[in-house]
Structures are given as structure tokens and as C-alpha cells.
Design a protein around this motif. Structure first.
Motif: not given
Length: 222
Positions: A1-6, A23-39
Motif C-alpha cells: 500500500m502506498m503511504r503518503a504525507l500531505i 480514494d485510490g487506496g493509499a494510506d494518507v497522513t495529513g497535516l495542516s496549520r489549521s488542524s494540527d498547528g503545522l507552520d
């Protein structure tokens, strides 16, 4: 399985990329400023999130962060509007921030197989394609990002000969970033851009590492 970090997964393009991959079956980890404090302008937040992901390896890291207007500063129409603080903010997010993202998250790329670090640049960051002038803070920051991607491609080739680093122009996408200016250019939806960008990424080989492509897969001159 493809693993992706956005990185920037809550924005228009980042969210569309994440949705397409899931939707394509990848294991996705998402990070953002608004949701996770990523800056990307705060190295401590990058270090913290990278540490939490330590031990994981990703086939794709997609940086979808960036901004055209920061703290209300609009793109410059002439050098009468040159402002040191505004330009520094542009570089902090759109250039230096990408270098820091590579520093902290790059080691999470798979080291023994094809692994891609893709980052959203912009055609206006092309020096050779600049026919109109203006917007020099944003243009210069994106041009600097392109050089950072090029340098990373060279370094990572020594770590993993299968690695690919690429700067991507996503098209003029219907997002808050382009809302004030989109009526001047043909636009595409975030989902269409995401579909196209992922297709471009799928078609890249290690020999393409360090390049600059648009959403149609065409090379963009530096």
C-alpha cells in the motif's frame, strides 16, 4: 500500500490530493496549520510533527502549503511597493519553509525504493517565462523554492537513487489564494488539479528529479 504525507492538507489543493489518494487506496497522513498547528515558518512545529512520525516511511510527501497574500500584503504592481517585511514573509513561507520541510520530513521518505517529494511552486516563479514583471516578492520566493528543490534532488540522489524531487505548477486553481485574480485567467477546480498533478507524479522517473513541471506534465523553464 502506498503511504503518503500531505503538508497543507486542509487547503484546496492539499485536501483534493489527500482525497484522491485515499480514494485510490493509499494510506494518507495529513497535516495542516489549521488542524494540527503545522507552520512552515516555525521550525519547532516541523520538528515536533516529524518526531511524532519517526519510524514511518512515505512513498510520497506532497507539500501543498503556500500563500500569495500574507498578512494583507498584496502582490506588488511596481517597485514603488517594495517592502522588506512583506518580502521576508514571502520567503519565510514559500522558500525557507520548503527547505525546512525537506530538512525535517525528507528523512521520512522511503530510502530503498521510489520515493517522491513534490512541492507546489508557480509558473510565475519561472525567470525565463516572466514577461509581465510585478509580483516580484512572490515570484522571487517561488524561484528560490525551485532552486531548493533542485538542491534537494542532488543531495537525496546520494541517499536513495530512486528518489524524485519535483516542483509543480498546479494551474490557476479555484482556491482562496487565487480568488482575487482568477477572473483574469482560465481556472480549474482543485480536484482537476489534484488529478492532473498525481498523474504527472506517477509518470516521473528518477531521471526527472530536480525538475519543474506544470499540471499538464510539461517542463517549465527556470
Amino acid at each position: 500500500m502506498m503511504r503518503a504525507l500531505i503538508l497543507g492538507a486542509s487547503g484546496g489543493i492539499g485536501a483534493a490530493i489527500a482525497a484522491r489518494l485515499r480514494d485510490g487506496g493509499a494510506d494518507v497522513t495529513g497535516l495542516s496549520r489549521s488542524s494540527d498547528g503545522l507552520d512552515l515558518t516555525d521550525a519547532a512545529t516541523l520538528n515536533d510533527h516529524a518526531a511524532r512520525l519517526d519510524g514511518q516511511r512515505f512513498d510520497l510527501i506532497f507539500n501543498a502549503t503556500g500563500a500569495l497574500m500574507i498578512d494583507g500584503s498584496r502582490p506588488e504592481k511596481s517597485f514603488d511597493a517594495a517592502d522588506a517585511d512583506a518580502m521576508a514573509r514571502q520567503f519565510a513561507l514559500n522558500a525557507t519553509g520548503v527547505a525546512l520541510a525537506i530538512r525535517y520530513f525528507g528523512p521520512l521518505l522511503a530510502g530503498d525504493r521510489r520515493a517522491v517529494f513534490a512541492s507546489l511552486s508557480a509558473r510565475v516563479g519561472s525567470i525565463g517565462d516572466n514577461r509581465l514583471g510585478g509580483w516580484f516578492g512572490y515570484r522571487a520566493a517561488k524561484a528560490a523554492q525551485n532552486q531548493i528543490i533542485r538542491c534537494a534532488a542532488i543531495e537525496w540522489k546520494r541517499r536513495n537513487r530512486h528518489s524524485i524531487f519535483v516542483a509543480l505548477h498546479p494551474g490557476t486553481v479555484e482556491t482562496p489564494l487565487t480568488a482575487r485574480y482568477a477572473d483574469r485567467y482560465p481556472t480549474i477546480t482543485p480536484d482537476r488539479s489534484a488529478e492532473a498533478l498525481l498523474s504527472v507524479i506517477d509518470g516521473l522517473s528518477p531521471e526527472d528529479s530536480g525538475g519543474f513541471r506544470d499540471w499538464k506534465g510539461q517542463k517549465v523553464e527556470w
